[in-house]
Design a protein around this motif. Structure first.
Motif, PDB file in Angstrom:
ATOM      1  N   GLU A  35       0.852  -1.192   0.000  1.00  0.00           N
ATOM      2  CA  GLU A  35       0.000   0.000   0.000  1.00  0.00           C
ATOM      3  C   GLU A  35       0.887   1.241   0.000  1.00  0.00           C
ATOM      4  O   GLU A  35       1.165   1.824   1.057  1.00  0.00           O
ATOM      5  N   LEU A  36       1.345   1.633  -1.178  1.00  0.00           N
ATOM      6  CA  LEU A  36       2.265   2.767  -1.271  1.00  0.00           C
ATOM      7  C   LEU A  36       1.563   4.110  -1.084  1.00  0.00           C
ATOM      8  O   LEU A  36       2.207   5.089  -0.718  1.00  0.00           O
ATOM      9  N   ARG A  37       0.251   4.167  -1.297  1.00  0.00           N
ATOM     10  CA  ARG A  37      -0.489   5.431  -1.153  1.00  0.00           C
ATOM     11  C   ARG A  37      -1.034   5.642   0.255  1.00  0.00           C
ATOM     12  O   ARG A  37      -1.576   6.696   0.560  1.00  0.00           O
ATOM     13  N   LYS A  39      -0.997   6.328   4.285  1.00  0.00           N
ATOM     14  CA  LYS A  39      -0.230   7.284   5.097  1.00  0.00           C
ATOM     15  C   LYS A  39      -0.050   6.705   6.484  1.00  0.00           C
ATOM     16  O   LYS A  39      -0.987   6.714   7.264  1.00  0.00           O
ATOM     17  N   PRO A  41       2.954   4.676   4.098  1.00  0.00           N
ATOM     18  CA  PRO A  41       2.923   3.494   3.230  1.00  0.00           C
ATOM     19  C   PRO A  41       3.269   2.239   4.034  1.00  0.00           C
ATOM     20  O   PRO A  41       4.118   2.286   4.924  1.00  0.00           O
ATOM     21  N   THR A  82       8.102   0.882  -5.881  1.00  0.00           N
ATOM     22  CA  THR A  82       7.379   1.543  -6.968  1.00  0.00           C
ATOM     23  C   THR A  82       7.942   1.114  -8.311  1.00  0.00           C
ATOM     24  O   THR A  82       7.197   0.729  -9.219  1.00  0.00           O
TER      25      THR A  82
END
Length: 166
Positions: A35-37, A39, A41, A82
């Protein structure tokens, strides 16, 4: 290490060093686990790949209950992930580090293929293990002032014994 390892495995190095993940946890990761998006990540560690009798590979829970965790992803690891997701991962539920037939990456393939761990050991000039990356990450965390409990969470360990070493 990063200069020697195959490009499709560089994010594995980042996950072990920067997030404290075990090899079996890393090879079990799928695209939805990252889950890079979020807050901050996170990488969601919910499963691992183990080896049973006769070398049979199987999916299981992480080593301990504490191993089931949402591990924060540092910026440097996020950049590697990413790039990795964009370049190497296919499908909405694809493994992050699949073997050639789309199944789990075998430790022997990771070790023996050109640009694999055997070549890393030769380049470093020491008989390091992949697990040493995890230990190095924990040591760096402790050196930066993290408390034993924080190192324990980083490692996904149920007892403080390992964390206390760092």
């Amino acid at each position: 290490i990063v200069a020697t390892i195959r490009p499709e495995w560089r994010a594995m190095i980042a996950l072990a060093l920067g997030c404290g993940l075990r090899f079996g946890e890393i090879v079990a990761l799928r695209r939805p686990d990252v889950e890079l998006r979020a807050k901050p990540p996170v990488v969601r560690v919910r499963r691992a790949v183990g080896t049973g009798p006769g070398g049979k590979r199987y999916e299981k829970e992480p080593k301990s209950r504490a191993g089931i965790r949402d591990q924060r992803i540092p910026a440097s690891v996020g950049a590697a992930l990413t790039e990795h997701l964009r370049t190497y991962v296919t499908g909405r539920d694809g493994l992050l580090f699949p073997g050639p037939s789309g199944d789990w990456l075998q430790p022997t393939r990771f070790r023996d293929l050109s640009g694999g761990w055997r070549d890393v050991r030769a380049a470093v000039g020491r008989p390091i293990n992949f697990h040493d990356l995890r230990a190095t990450g924990a040591t760096r965390l402790a050196q930066s002032g993290a408390h034993v409990a924080e190192v324990q969470v980083f490692l996904g360990d149920s007892s403080s014994q390992a964390a206390e070493r760092y």
